[in-house]
Design a protein around this motif. Structure first.
Motif, PDB file in Angstrom:
ATOM      1  N   VAL A 298      13.627   3.682  -5.627  1.00 44.75           N
ATOM      2  CA  VAL A 298      14.227   2.456  -5.096  1.00 44.75           C
ATOM      3  C   VAL A 298      13.682   1.232  -5.840  1.00 44.75           C
ATOM      4  CG1 VAL A 298      14.632   3.371  -2.783  1.00 44.75           C
ATOM      5  CG2 VAL A 298      12.467   2.277  -3.292  1.00 44.75           C
TER       6      VAL A 298
ATOM      7  N   PRO B 142       0.810  -1.229   0.000  1.00 45.97           N
ATOM      8  CA  PRO B 142       0.000   0.000   0.000  1.00 45.97           C
ATOM      9  C   PRO B 142       0.841   1.277   0.000  1.00 45.97           C
ATOM     10  CG  PRO B 142      -0.170  -1.135   2.099  1.00 45.97           C
ATOM     11  CD  PRO B 142       0.560  -2.047   1.180  1.00 45.97           C
ATOM     12  N   GLU B 143       2.097   1.186   0.489  1.00 41.24           N
ATOM     13  CA  GLU B 143       2.917   2.400   0.541  1.00 41.24           C
ATOM     14  C   GLU B 143       3.519   2.748  -0.823  1.00 41.24           C
ATOM     15  OE1 GLU B 143       3.619  -0.413   1.968  1.00 41.24           O
ATOM     16  OE2 GLU B 143       5.702  -0.988   1.647  1.00 41.24           O
ATOM     17  N   LEU B 144       3.396   1.832  -1.782  1.00 37.32           N
ATOM     18  CA  LEU B 144       3.950   2.083  -3.116  1.00 37.32           C
ATOM     19  C   LEU B 144       2.965   2.942  -3.918  1.00 37.32           C
ATOM     20  CD1 LEU B 144       6.206   1.418  -5.188  1.00 37.32           C
ATOM     21  CD2 LEU B 144       4.844  -0.520  -5.890  1.00 37.32           C
ATOM     22  N   GLU B 145       3.382   4.176  -4.156  1.00 32.95           N
ATOM     23  CA  GLU B 145       2.487   5.126  -4.819  1.00 32.95           C
ATOM     24  C   GLU B 145       2.678   5.111  -6.341  1.00 32.95           C
ATOM     25  OE1 GLU B 145       1.241   9.715  -4.066  1.00 32.95           O
ATOM     26  OE2 GLU B 145       2.840   8.878  -2.864  1.00 32.95           O
ATOM     27  N   HIS B 146       3.949   5.127  -6.756  1.00 36.49           N
ATOM     28  CA  HIS B 146       4.256   5.161  -8.192  1.00 36.49           C
ATOM     29  C   HIS B 146       5.271   4.065  -8.516  1.00 36.49           C
ATOM     30  CE1 HIS B 146       2.316   9.087  -8.665  1.00 36.49           C
ATOM     31  NE2 HIS B 146       2.809   9.341  -7.463  1.00 36.49           N
TER      32      HIS B 146
ATOM     33  N   GLU C  94      -3.271  17.821  -2.443  1.00 34.14           N
ATOM     34  CA  GLU C  94      -2.647  17.608  -3.761  1.00 34.14           C
ATOM     35  C   GLU C  94      -1.798  18.820  -4.141  1.00 34.14           C
ATOM     36  OE1 GLU C  94      -2.549  14.761  -5.474  1.00 34.14           O
ATOM     37  OE2 GLU C  94      -3.654  13.942  -3.781  1.00 34.14           O
TER      38      GLU C  94
ATOM     39  N   ARG D  27      -4.364   6.635   2.004  1.00 34.77           N
ATOM     40  CA  ARG D  27      -3.252   7.260   1.273  1.00 34.77           C
ATOM     41  C   ARG D  27      -1.961   6.507   1.590  1.00 34.77           C
ATOM     42  NH1 ARG D  27      -5.661  12.032  -0.895  1.00 34.77           N
ATOM     43  NH2 ARG D  27      -7.801  11.322  -0.760  1.00 34.77           N
ATOM     44  N   PRO D  28      -1.204   6.167   0.554  1.00 33.67           N
ATOM     45  CA  PRO D  28      -0.006   5.359   0.813  1.00 33.67           C
ATOM     46  C   PRO D  28       1.046   6.072   1.646  1.00 33.67           C
ATOM     47  CG  PRO D  28      -0.152   6.013  -1.494  1.00 33.67           C
ATOM     48  CD  PRO D  28      -1.434   6.411  -0.874  1.00 33.67           C
ATOM     49  N   TYR D  29       1.067   7.413   1.594  1.00 29.84           N
ATOM     50  CA  TYR D  29       2.081   8.150   2.355  1.00 29.84           C
ATOM     51  C   TYR D  29       1.633   8.439   3.778  1.00 29.84           C
ATOM     52  CZ  TYR D  29      -0.998  11.383  -0.031  1.00 29.84           C
ATOM     53  OH  TYR D  29      -2.110  11.979  -0.565  1.00 29.84           O
TER      54      TYR D  29
ATOM     55  N   LYS E 116       1.382  18.808  -2.262  1.00 28.25           N
ATOM     56  CA  LYS E 116       2.358  17.864  -2.821  1.00 28.25           C
ATOM     57  C   LYS E 116       3.106  18.505  -3.989  1.00 28.25           C
ATOM     58  CE  LYS E 116       0.728  13.568  -3.432  1.00 28.25           C
ATOM     59  NZ  LYS E 116      -0.361  12.624  -3.718  1.00 28.25           N
TER      60      LYS E 116
ATOM     61  N   TYR F  16      10.355   2.483   3.338  1.00 26.47           N
ATOM     62  CA  TYR F  16       9.249   3.103   2.616  1.00 26.47           C
ATOM     63  C   TYR F  16       9.763   3.802   1.368  1.00 26.47           C
ATOM     64  CZ  TYR F  16       5.806   6.484   1.167  1.00 26.47           C
ATOM     65  OH  TYR F  16       4.941   7.225   0.410  1.00 26.47           O
ATOM     66  N   SER F  17       9.077   3.631   0.291  1.00 27.87           N
ATOM     67  CA  SER F  17       9.322   4.472  -0.877  1.00 27.87           C
ATOM     68  C   SER F  17       8.038   4.629  -1.641  1.00 27.87           C
ATOM     69  CB  SER F  17      10.365   3.855  -1.787  1.00 27.87           C
ATOM     70  OG  SER F  17      10.430   4.638  -2.963  1.00 27.87           O
ATOM     71  N   GLY F  18       7.667   5.817  -1.860  1.00 24.82           N
ATOM     72  CA  GLY F  18       6.470   6.065  -2.655  1.00 24.82           C
ATOM     73  C   GLY F  18       6.735   5.813  -4.126  1.00 24.82           C
TER      74      GLY F  18
END
Lengths: 182, 276
Positions: A151, A95-99, B225, B91-93, B228, B245-247
């Motif tokens: 990453v 879920p933390e993977l946004e892009h 948004e 929200r993933p972040y 961001k 963590y990496s978005g």
């Protein structure tokens, strides 16, 4: 042109489209997919962060094709089927993977293909690949092929390996039925 | 004759008084961020700092402590806060959103109190919901029928107009910086008979808060948004990713992976040559 050769045009076309269109509109973007931009399930696995990233992944595919030979074609044909499943796997497990952008999840699937179709060398390669995946999970080593701040997603590689195992089981079942009926 | 006149006059005054016994003043309830964070006229510090946001964020959400006797109960506050939480929880972040009950914030507590609450709930960022609700009460022409006594039970002779503003201000707790804010507003109008007015208008005030929160959520999303974008373009905050963590990720085999495949390819070619 044989049927499987014609079908190869699908992943090639997907690769071309995904890398020629603006990446922001084709990458795997969690919120965009959730809001209905479902094409990203496919294109997100084929588009890339940079030319170097694309070249690295294409080189990996080319190497696997050489190792496994012609039988890997049917695995290549199945890439467009595996791509959305892999994206859904990432949505469910990360879920933390946004892009996300990159072909390496599907490369991991082809590694399973190489293990099955590529003889001893393919099998050794797959074992070494799994070892590398374990190392990546625990060390999180950054890749020089990716731009700064991006990453490597080991989750995509894990998902790709699982997709490869499912594909292998499916193809085995298909082959056994084909042999039985012919 | 004089006695009769006085009696009639008293009766008329007494009956007409029915319409004026009711308090038509406006009613206000308010909880403002400025009064909470800068009590006794404290001035905001102007030290230019760039807040550091460590993703994924742990976010707290709370109503600014306001008037003790405001008629928004703790249960209702919780419901409203949970509504906002639900809208942003996926929200993933954001790793977690904690609802902070009013009891943990002290009126006029300032940033010290905010930091205490943040430590207690282990959050990096707090969204403070301030509110300002004004209710105007008026009588309409039908209120004349209150003279009949029965009218006070049956005729909608009193009307209310409830205007609510809920403002969400998102603060980075450690740098005490306002990151962004978003407003939500609502207006509820209605009328009721005199005897039910208190109950109906109280429900309207609660409904006013609910509608203001509904209008706040998309505004807050929009501001999030644009924040961001400002982080990317104007560097209004520094984003640091917590380990693991990496978005943004890339599907990349890495040099090790390419090396393995390269080695396997070389072996395959060598074997083919030997075989051929």
């Amino acid at each position: 042109m044989a049927a499987d050769q014609r079908l190869l045009l699908v992943p090639i076309g997907l690769l071309l489209v995904s890398n020629l269109l603006p990446a922001s509109s084709v990458e795997y973007a969690r919120n965009a997919i959730a809001s209905g931009q479902w094409w990203r399930l496919w294109t997100g696995q084929f588009c890339h962060w940079s030319a170097l990233h694309l070249i690295g992944n294409l080189a990996a595919v080319a190497g696997l094709v050489l190792v496994a030979g012609k039988p890997i074609r049917r695995w290549l044909v199945l890439l467009p089927v595996a791509a959305p499943l892999l994206s859904l796997f990432l949505m469910a497990t990360t879920p933390e993977l946004e892009h996300y952008r990159g072909l390496s999840g599907l490369v991991a699937m082809l590694v399973v293909g190489a293990a099955i179709e590529g003889g001893t060398v393919g099998r050794i390669l797959a074992i070494a690949w799994i070892g590398k995946l374990g190392f990546d999970i625990f060390s999180g080593t950054p890749s020089p092929l990716l731009p700064e701040g991006i990453v490597t997603s080991w989750q995509a590689h894990l998902g790709g390996l699982l997709a490869g195992l499912i594909t292998a089981a499916g193809l085995r079942l298909h082959d056994s039925r084909y042999r039985c009926c012919s | 004759m004089i006695r009769k006149s006085v009696l009639v006059l008293c009766s008329v005054l007494a009956l007409s008084g029915c319409a004026t016994w009711f308090d038509h003043n406006s009613r206000t309830q308010r909880g403002t961020v400025v009064e909470y964070l800068y009590p006794k006229g404290d001035k905001p510090t102007l030290a230019p700092t760039v807040p550091e946001l460590r993703l994924p964020l742990r976010v707290g959400i709370a109503f600014v402590p306001g008037e003790r006797f405001g008629d928004l109960s703790e249960a209702e506050r919780n419901l409203l806060l949970n509504k906002v939480k639900a809208a942003f929880a996926n929200r993933p972040y954001i790793s977690a959103i904690e609802v902070i009950p009013s009891a943990y914030l002290r009126a006029g507590g300032g940033f010290d109190n905010l930091q205490q609450a943040a430590r207690m709930f282990n959050v990096d960022v707090i969204t403070l919901l301030s509110y300002d609700q004004v209710q105007f009460n008026d009588s309409n022409r039908l209120s004349l029928l209150y003279w009949t006594i029965v009218g006070a039970y049956l005729v909608n002779g009193d009307q209310y107009d409830v205007n609510t503003l809920v403002d969400a201000s998102v603060f980075d707790v450690s740098s005490r910086t306002l990151l962004f804010r978003a407003p939500g507003t609502s207006q509820i109008k209605g009328s009721s008979p005199l005897v039910k007015f208190s109950e109906v208008s109280r429900e309207a005030r609660s409904e006013g808060f609910r509608k203001a929160i509904d209008s706040l959520i998309p505004q807050l999303d929009q501001q999030l948004e644009s924040f961001k974008i400002r982080v990317k373009e104007e560097k209004v905050a520094r984003v640091v990713e917590k380990p693991g963590y990496s978005g943004h990720s890339g599907g990349d085999s890495g040099l090790a992976g390419l090396g393995l495949i390269g080695l396997a390819t070389a072996l395959t070619i060598a074997r083919k040559r030997r075989g051929g």
